[in-house]
Motif scaffolding. Sequence first.
Motif, PDB file in Angstrom:
ATOM      1  N   LEU A  65      39.419  41.906  47.738  1.00  0.00           N
ATOM      2  CA  LEU A  65      38.268  42.472  47.045  1.00  0.00           C
ATOM      3  C   LEU A  65      38.446  42.262  45.545  1.00  0.00           C
ATOM      4  N   LEU A  66      37.499  41.570  44.918  1.00  0.00           N
ATOM      5  CA  LEU A  66      37.565  41.254  43.489  1.00  0.00           C
ATOM      6  C   LEU A  66      36.312  41.797  42.815  1.00  0.00           C
ATOM      7  N   CYS A  80      42.106  51.044  41.794  1.00  0.00           N
ATOM      8  CA  CYS A  80      42.347  49.931  42.715  1.00  0.00           C
ATOM      9  C   CYS A  80      43.088  50.416  43.964  1.00  0.00           C
ATOM     10  N   ALA A  81      44.094  51.253  43.772  1.00  0.00           N
ATOM     11  CA  ALA A  81      44.843  51.790  44.907  1.00  0.00           C
ATOM     12  C   ALA A  81      43.937  52.591  45.832  1.00  0.00           C
ATOM     13  N   LYS A  84      41.993  46.572  52.340  1.00  0.00           N
ATOM     14  CA  LYS A  84      42.190  45.181  51.925  1.00  0.00           C
ATOM     15  C   LYS A  84      42.786  45.141  50.520  1.00  0.00           C
ATOM     16  N   PRO A  85      43.559  44.082  50.219  1.00  0.00           N
ATOM     17  CA  PRO A  85      44.042  43.936  48.846  1.00  0.00           C
ATOM     18  C   PRO A  85      42.866  43.908  47.876  1.00  0.00           C
ATOM     19  N   CYS A  86      43.104  44.408  46.682  1.00  0.00           N
ATOM     20  CA  CYS A  86      42.021  44.516  45.705  1.00  0.00           C
ATOM     21  C   CYS A  86      42.545  44.229  44.306  1.00  0.00           C
ATOM     22  N   ILE A  87      41.724  43.561  43.506  1.00  0.00           N
ATOM     23  CA  ILE A  87      41.999  43.396  42.084  1.00  0.00           C
ATOM     24  C   ILE A  87      40.744  43.818  41.334  1.00  0.00           C
ATOM     25  N   LEU A  88      40.897  44.761  40.420  1.00  0.00           N
ATOM     26  CA  LEU A  88      39.802  45.188  39.558  1.00  0.00           C
ATOM     27  C   LEU A  88      40.037  44.649  38.148  1.00  0.00           C
ATOM     28  N   GLY A 138      43.159  42.481  34.537  1.00  0.00           N
ATOM     29  CA  GLY A 138      43.084  42.910  35.921  1.00  0.00           C
ATOM     30  C   GLY A 138      44.300  43.682  36.371  1.00  0.00           C
ATOM     31  N   SER A 139      44.083  44.548  37.348  1.00  0.00           N
ATOM     32  CA  SER A 139      45.163  45.277  37.994  1.00  0.00           C
ATOM     33  C   SER A 139      44.925  45.218  39.488  1.00  0.00           C
TER      34      SER A 139
END
Length: 680
Positions: free
Chosen positions: A346-347, A362-363, A371-375, A385-386
């Motif tokens: 997820l971006l 993000c966590a 799902k993995p995520c980067i904000l 980004g984190s």
Amino acid sequence: MKRWELAAPSLETVSLFCENGLSPLTAYLATVRGMETVEEVHRFLEGKEDLSDPFLLLDMDKAVKRIQKAIEEGERICIYGDYDCDGITATALVYTHLQNIGADVFFYIPDRDQEGYGMNPKAVDAIAGQGASLIVTVDNGISAIEEIAYAVGLGLDVVVTDHHQPREQLPVCTAVVNPHRKDQREVFRDLAGVGVAFKLVCALEEDDGGEMLEYYADLVALGTIADVVPLLGENRLMVQRGLKSLQHTQNPGLEALLSASGLKEKALDARSVGFILAPRINAAGRLGQAEKALELLLSEEEESAAVLAEELCGYNQKRQALEAAVLKDVAAFIGKNPSLLHQRILLIAGKGWHPGVIGVVCAKVVEKFGKPCILFCEEDGQLRGSGRSVDGFDLIGCISRCRDFLQQYGGHPAAAGLTLKAEYYQEFCIQIQQAAAQMAKYMPAPVLHIDKSVTVQEVTVLALKDLQKLEPFGSRNDLPVFLYERCRIEGIYMMGAGKHLRLRLSQDGQSFYAVYFHMPPENFYYQIGETVDIAANCEINLYQNKEQLSVKIKDIRLSGFCQDSYFIGREQYDRFNRSEPFLEDSVSDSVPDRASIGRLYRKLRSHGPFYGDYGSLFMRFSTKKENYCCFRLGMEILMERGLFQVKRERKGFSFSVIEVKQKVDLEQSPIMQKLHLIKG
């Protein structure tokens, strides 16, 4: 939804431990945690781990020699720290010790907003301008290849102490102390940044750690817990000592923070430190006030410490409000772009977000969507980004495959930070999804590790008291999670003005209560009379001077739910929505036909209207043969043909069948026609 994984330890080992004096539940939990011998389990329970020689870490001798030379010759030393709790405690520790042994020392903490993580050339210039000839990094530096080269070019020596994963090339400098170096001999590798910094202090004093813990155990424990490193081995020993030290700390700043956060005079454990104390220090760093937190830890006056502690509590409240605002924006963006949820990662990028809080948000996104995520927060053409990941997916490894687009990146398999120019964002998004596809055939699902299936009679106050021997609980030695199977819901009660629930349950005719925190009634999709399995932590509460068992629910699902049907099908459903080929190993179970759609329609019609989400609805209709993809596509075909409707409402979705008189041809569904092409 999380995949539940129930531990299956060796019952022979459990019996062996029981024969040697352990209670059945403690023996079982010790075996789950990987202990295999009686000697090992007794050493663990009695806290007889030893701290290793700090000089086993490569380059430690070079680091000590250079620091000692600087002290002897009166050189200025700069401690280059980080703005999170691990980095701040590490900075306080090394700064305090060097000052105590006569060094001319100052510190530098980069501003999170203006400078970002790690070393940067402007900071190096500022440090050189203050007359430093030696920089000692703590909790950073391993990835600062170019920045350290710049510092060396200015004539500064650099000693790196860090615990983050190194890249292929190490910084070229006086010393690089990092337990994760590829050429490092066997040592305890799971130290936090403050743990590596503590090893440096021990080496300076030629101490194995026993004496230095008398002075610094409270700082070491705070940073170690905050950084969520495994609480095993040397970390466990340092945290055990540190929790006792914190309880009676001689550090005025820590004492003031304990008081301001409501922990004064209370028994401390790793959870109270990790969820109450550490966030207040982290909040200062997240809001660009890291030096305030460091000033608190270095404070010597009670009055000034009390003022600073209250400031940190205020920062924590502001941090919580900022997080809530970003989370609201993220939820709105996903609501407008639901196809985003079918991507592997997820971006999401936003403007006006505070960069210091996007990691925590993000966590929460990862927790909600699995799902993995980067904000990313965008400002002046730059994206910061984190990212956070799920167990089994190496996020920093995935990001590193896209390094050509990045200006800076670093982190762990589970968490990472990165920066890039906004003009490269779209290309980066494409490439990182491709990298994720290359790394994982099935994207790993988040996992809830369950220690043991238990009965109401098995987990008692007495049994939990014995389990306290396993503390401190934390990463890799988690608070035990128990599975209560086949529990009938007898009552559902609101708590905390509707923010939480209290359930009355019965298992084999014996009733008990369980609390479900942060579960408002509108999001609870189960009904009185249904039979459920619950995964829960169990603790001892003191109420009116009486010890009572407290069951705290972590997750819940209908008994008999086949989770493989869900997770395999979710992957196939995502692939369908990305217009990718189905994975061959479960195509037949993933593609609905007229017969399976007919069965689904009859089930939906007999069930009647339902409020909830797709996952909870699937639980009620799932079979081992027809998976989640088959279910979702079947529903969408029914919706396309006007036989079923889904509406978004405040308490989730409402699902209901639409009664029609005329016969409906399912073959006219565009999805059905697309599936025919897929099946050939």
